[in-house]
Design a protein around this motif. Sequence first.
Motif, PDB file in Angstrom:
ATOM      1  N   PRO A 134       0.811  -1.233   0.000  1.00 35.07           N
ATOM      2  CA  PRO A 134       0.000   0.000   0.000  1.00 35.07           C
ATOM      3  C   PRO A 134       0.841   1.278   0.000  1.00 35.07           C
ATOM      4  CG  PRO A 134      -0.845  -1.552   1.619  1.00 35.07           C
ATOM      5  CD  PRO A 134       0.457  -2.107   1.113  1.00 35.07           C
ATOM      6  N   ARG A 135       1.978   1.265   0.700  1.00 41.80           N
ATOM      7  CA  ARG A 135       2.834   2.458   0.724  1.00 41.80           C
ATOM      8  C   ARG A 135       3.453   2.720  -0.641  1.00 41.80           C
ATOM      9  NH1 ARG A 135       7.150   1.948   5.178  1.00 41.80           N
ATOM     10  NH2 ARG A 135       7.182  -0.104   4.290  1.00 41.80           N
ATOM     11  N   VAL A 136       3.921   1.665  -1.300  1.00 39.93           N
ATOM     12  CA  VAL A 136       4.531   1.813  -2.620  1.00 39.93           C
ATOM     13  C   VAL A 136       3.488   2.299  -3.631  1.00 39.93           C
ATOM     14  CG1 VAL A 136       5.593   0.552  -4.543  1.00 39.93           C
ATOM     15  CG2 VAL A 136       6.388   0.162  -2.208  1.00 39.93           C
ATOM     16  N   VAL A 137       2.308   1.718  -3.607  1.00 42.75           N
ATOM     17  CA  VAL A 137       1.250   2.122  -4.531  1.00 42.75           C
ATOM     18  C   VAL A 137       0.858   3.583  -4.292  1.00 42.75           C
ATOM     19  CG1 VAL A 137      -1.168   1.738  -5.191  1.00 42.75           C
ATOM     20  CG2 VAL A 137       0.384  -0.208  -4.924  1.00 42.75           C
ATOM     21  N   ALA A 138       0.768   3.990  -3.044  1.00 45.31           N
ATOM     22  CA  ALA A 138       0.427   5.382  -2.728  1.00 45.31           C
ATOM     23  C   ALA A 138       1.500   6.334  -3.266  1.00 45.31           C
ATOM     24  CB  ALA A 138       0.252   5.562  -1.219  1.00 45.31           C
ATOM     25  N   GLU A 139       2.768   5.971  -3.121  1.00 43.59           N
ATOM     26  CA  GLU A 139       3.852   6.811  -3.641  1.00 43.59           C
ATOM     27  C   GLU A 139       3.825   6.852  -5.164  1.00 43.59           C
ATOM     28  OE1 GLU A 139       6.896   9.435  -3.937  1.00 43.59           O
ATOM     29  OE2 GLU A 139       5.740   8.911  -2.156  1.00 43.59           O
ATOM     30  N   GLU A 140       3.573   5.719  -5.792  1.00 38.65           N
ATOM     31  CA  GLU A 140       3.469   5.708  -7.255  1.00 38.65           C
ATOM     32  C   GLU A 140       2.315   6.595  -7.717  1.00 38.65           C
ATOM     33  OE1 GLU A 140       5.224   1.274  -8.263  1.00 38.65           O
ATOM     34  OE2 GLU A 140       3.095   1.478  -7.760  1.00 38.65           O
TER      35      GLU A 140
END
Length: 140
Positions: free
Chosen positions: A67-73
Motif C-alpha cells: 500500500p505504501r509503494v502504490v500510494a507513492e506511485e
Amino acid sequence: MARAINTSAGMALQRILCPIDFSPTSSQALRLAARLAKRDHAALVIVHVGYSGTPGGDYQYPSDLFPRVVAEERRTLDDAVAEVTQLGVERVSAELLQGHPWQQIVERLDGTFDLVVLGTRGRTGAGAGGCTAAAVAGPG
C-alpha cells in the motif's frame, strides 16, 4: 534515443500513450509527448506500471509495503499529470497498472492511440528500446 516525428503532412495526432517509470528518460519522453499533445490538441494518456507486490525469494516483505509503494506511485503519477497540465496539455489522464510493464503496456494498447512515446533505460545494450519497447513495437 530520440527520433524525429513528422506530422506536418496533415496528420494530426488524436491520442498519445506515454508509459512512464519515473526514470530520467521517461521524463524526457513525457515532455516530448506533452509537446506533441499540446501542438495537436491531442489527448495524452500517461500510464505507469507499478509494483506488483510479488516478493522474490524467501524474504518476507512488511505487510504495509505494497500500500505504501502504490500510494507513492500514485502521488508521483499525479505529479506527472500536473507537470503536463502546466505545459499546456488540455486533455490528460493517468492510469496506474500492476504487473509486468511490457505486458501491461501492450494490453493497454487498444487500437485508439496514434502514437506511443516511450523512454528507455537502455539496460540491455540492445540499442533503442529494450524489452518493453520491443514488445510495444511488435514484430518487424
